[in-house]
Design a protein around this motif. Structure first.
Motif, PDB file in Angstrom:
ATOM      1  N   LEU A  97       0.848  -1.182   0.000  1.00 60.14           N
ATOM      2  CA  LEU A  97       0.000   0.000   0.000  1.00 60.14           C
ATOM      3  C   LEU A  97       0.886   1.236   0.000  1.00 60.14           C
ATOM      4  N   SER A  98       0.262   2.386  -0.199  1.00 55.54           N
ATOM      5  CA  SER A  98       0.989   3.646  -0.186  1.00 55.54           C
ATOM      6  C   SER A  98       0.260   4.629   0.721  1.00 55.54           C
ATOM      7  N   ASP A  99       1.029   5.413   1.481  1.00 55.24           N
ATOM      8  CA  ASP A  99       0.446   6.417   2.374  1.00 55.24           C
ATOM      9  C   ASP A  99       1.424   7.590   2.479  1.00 55.24           C
ATOM     10  N   THR A 100       1.333   8.521   1.529  1.00 53.53           N
ATOM     11  CA  THR A 100       2.273   9.647   1.494  1.00 53.53           C
ATOM     12  C   THR A 100       1.635  10.959   1.933  1.00 53.53           C
ATOM     13  N   SER A 101       0.408  10.931   2.400  1.00 49.44           N
ATOM     14  CA  SER A 101      -0.266  12.161   2.835  1.00 49.44           C
ATOM     15  C   SER A 101       0.402  12.710   4.090  1.00 49.44           C
ATOM     16  N   ASN A 102       0.359  14.037   4.246  1.00 43.78           N
ATOM     17  CA  ASN A 102       0.906  14.595   5.484  1.00 43.78           C
ATOM     18  C   ASN A 102      -0.136  14.532   6.592  1.00 43.78           C
ATOM     19  N   LEU A 103       0.330  14.677   7.807  1.00 47.09           N
ATOM     20  CA  LEU A 103      -0.521  14.484   8.985  1.00 47.09           C
ATOM     21  C   LEU A 103      -1.710  15.444   8.988  1.00 47.09           C
ATOM     22  N   ASN A 104      -1.482  16.703   8.694  1.00 46.38           N
ATOM     23  CA  ASN A 104      -2.566  17.685   8.733  1.00 46.38           C
ATOM     24  C   ASN A 104      -3.643  17.376   7.707  1.00 46.38           C
ATOM     25  N   THR A 105      -3.229  16.927   6.527  1.00 45.24           N
ATOM     26  CA  THR A 105      -4.204  16.572   5.494  1.00 45.24           C
ATOM     27  C   THR A 105      -5.102  15.442   5.960  1.00 45.24           C
ATOM     28  N   ILE A 106      -4.512  14.427   6.567  1.00 46.47           N
ATOM     29  CA  ILE A 106      -5.296  13.290   7.055  1.00 46.47           C
ATOM     30  C   ILE A 106      -6.265  13.734   8.144  1.00 46.47           C
ATOM     31  N   GLU A 107      -5.776  14.483   9.113  1.00 47.91           N
ATOM     32  CA  GLU A 107      -6.653  14.921  10.210  1.00 47.91           C
ATOM     33  C   GLU A 107      -7.797  15.792   9.701  1.00 47.91           C
ATOM     34  N   ASN A 108      -7.500  16.665   8.770  1.00 44.85           N
ATOM     35  CA  ASN A 108      -8.546  17.550   8.232  1.00 44.85           C
ATOM     36  C   ASN A 108      -9.553  16.782   7.384  1.00 44.85           C
ATOM     37  N   ASP A 109      -9.069  15.867   6.555  1.00 43.57           N
ATOM     38  CA  ASP A 109      -9.967  15.139   5.661  1.00 43.57           C
ATOM     39  C   ASP A 109     -10.923  14.216   6.414  1.00 43.57           C
ATOM     40  N   PHE A 110     -10.455  13.651   7.527  1.00 34.33           N
ATOM     41  CA  PHE A 110     -11.278  12.679   8.242  1.00 34.33           C
ATOM     42  C   PHE A 110     -11.817  13.206   9.564  1.00 34.33           C
ATOM     43  N   ASP A 111     -11.593  14.506   9.828  1.00 29.62           N
ATOM     44  CA  ASP A 111     -12.111  15.137  11.043  1.00 29.62           C
ATOM     45  C   ASP A 111     -11.778  14.298  12.277  1.00 29.62           C
ATOM     46  N   ALA A 112     -10.515  13.917  12.372  1.00 26.89           N
ATOM     47  CA  ALA A 112     -10.039  13.080  13.466  1.00 26.89           C
ATOM     48  C   ALA A 112      -8.611  13.474  13.810  1.00 26.89           C
ATOM     49  N   ASN A 142     -13.741   4.202  18.268  1.00 24.15           N
ATOM     50  CA  ASN A 142     -13.378   5.613  18.472  1.00 24.15           C
ATOM     51  C   ASN A 142     -13.043   6.252  17.129  1.00 24.15           C
ATOM     52  N   PRO A 143     -14.053   6.583  16.333  1.00 21.61           N
ATOM     53  CA  PRO A 143     -13.809   7.068  14.967  1.00 21.61           C
ATOM     54  C   PRO A 143     -13.207   8.464  14.888  1.00 21.61           C
ATOM     55  N   LYS A 144     -13.063   9.151  15.994  1.00 20.99           N
ATOM     56  CA  LYS A 144     -12.467  10.487  15.998  1.00 20.99           C
ATOM     57  C   LYS A 144     -10.979  10.449  16.349  1.00 20.99           C
ATOM     58  N   ILE A 145     -10.460   9.250  16.594  1.00 15.91           N
ATOM     59  CA  ILE A 145      -9.041   9.073  16.923  1.00 15.91           C
ATOM     60  C   ILE A 145      -8.394   8.190  15.866  1.00 15.91           C
ATOM     61  N   ILE A 146      -7.285   8.654  15.299  1.00 15.95           N
ATOM     62  CA  ILE A 146      -6.526   7.870  14.315  1.00 15.95           C
ATOM     63  C   ILE A 146      -5.496   7.034  15.059  1.00 15.95           C
ATOM     64  N   ASP A 147      -5.629   5.730  14.963  1.00 20.17           N
ATOM     65  CA  ASP A 147      -4.765   4.803  15.683  1.00 20.17           C
ATOM     66  C   ASP A 147      -3.810   4.102  14.730  1.00 20.17           C
ATOM     67  N   TYR A 148      -2.959   3.265  15.308  1.00 18.88           N
ATOM     68  CA  TYR A 148      -2.044   2.440  14.532  1.00 18.88           C
ATOM     69  C   TYR A 148      -2.390   0.974  14.774  1.00 18.88           C
TER      70      TYR A 148
END
Length: 238
Positions: free
Chosen positions: A5-20, A49-55
């Motif tokens: 898989l690929s995941d090159t998005s920056n952190l702010n983009t991910i948080e903003n896009d998914f409101d998490a 917890n859909p508002k928290i991005i986990d690993y």
């Protein structure tokens, strides 16, 4: 099987896009290629917890499992789970489907087809390489670590413009269905209906270097095929 898989998005983009928000933002690192054949982490949103991005470790394990990840994966590879197995008697899948669904955040996956007698890999992504989600299931181990598997479904005739050899593709929803997938109030029958009737995002594909799937090559970035233009223009998935 999809194991890169690929995941090159920056952190702010991910948080903003998914409101998490990331639970541990300092641990996030964009990666052009995530190789599931070695123990790797994915960023996920969980039904709990859909508002928290986990690993989560890629490759779901039974919740009471207490041995090495690679030993389990050598016996039964769980990087991908066929949606047809979700209602099986296997608790690792059926309970996770009912209670522990997740969305795996990426901005690309990879397929392949035969071109001029050779296996030609393709990079599949959205316009502008925006992040999107692959549906998944997860378990929580006794030590608190999460493990997950991405779900795969059959290619349909409407998706033939995306190059592929196998019959399966990752289960991807449009953003309007993300909340439905993570909702704790959905019955199994409603979830099956969502899977059967879902709309996939509008993807773009383009060919990359043939060596991508060779096991003796380690890639840190995605390289376009030298003859990209001669192979064809972008194809779209509606």
């Amino acid at each position: 099987m999809f194991y890169k898989l690929s995941d090159t998005s920056n952190l702010n983009t991910i948080e903003n896009d998914f409101d998490a928000k990331f639970r541990f933002p300092n641990l996030y690192e964009p990666r052009a290629i995530i190789d599931g054949t070695v123990e790797s982490n994915l960023t996920i949103l969980t039904a709990d917890n859909p508002k928290i991005i986990d690993y989560a470790i890629w490759g779901i394990l039974p919740e009471d499992y207490d041995d090495d990840w690679d030993r389990f994966q050598n016996i039964t590879n769980t990087l991908n789970t066929n949606v047809n197995e979700l209602d099986s008697d296997e608790i690792m899948y059926s309970e996770a489907f009912s209670r522990r669904r997740c969305l795996i955040i990426v901005n690309g996956f990879f397929t392949a087809r035969i071109y001029n007698g050779k296996l030609l890999p393709f990079h599949i992504h959205l316009r502008d390489h925006k992040p999107f989600c692959i549906a998944g299931i997860y378990n929580t181990l006794n030590d608190g670590f999460l493990t997950c598997s991405l779900l795969v479904v059959n290619f349909s005739s409407s998706l033939n413009e995306i190059p592929h050899l196998g019959k399966k593709r990752p289960l991807t929803f449009k953003k309007s269905d993300y909340n439905n997938w993570l909702s704790q109030g959905k019955s199994n029958a409603e979830l099956v209906k969502l899977i059967q009737n879902h709309d996939a995002p509008d993807f773009i594909s383009h060919p990359i270097k043939e060596e991508f799937y060779e096991r003796n090559h380690v890639f840190e970035k995605i390289l376009d095929h030298d003859n990209y233009q001669s192979i064809g223009e972008h194809s779209h998935l509606q």
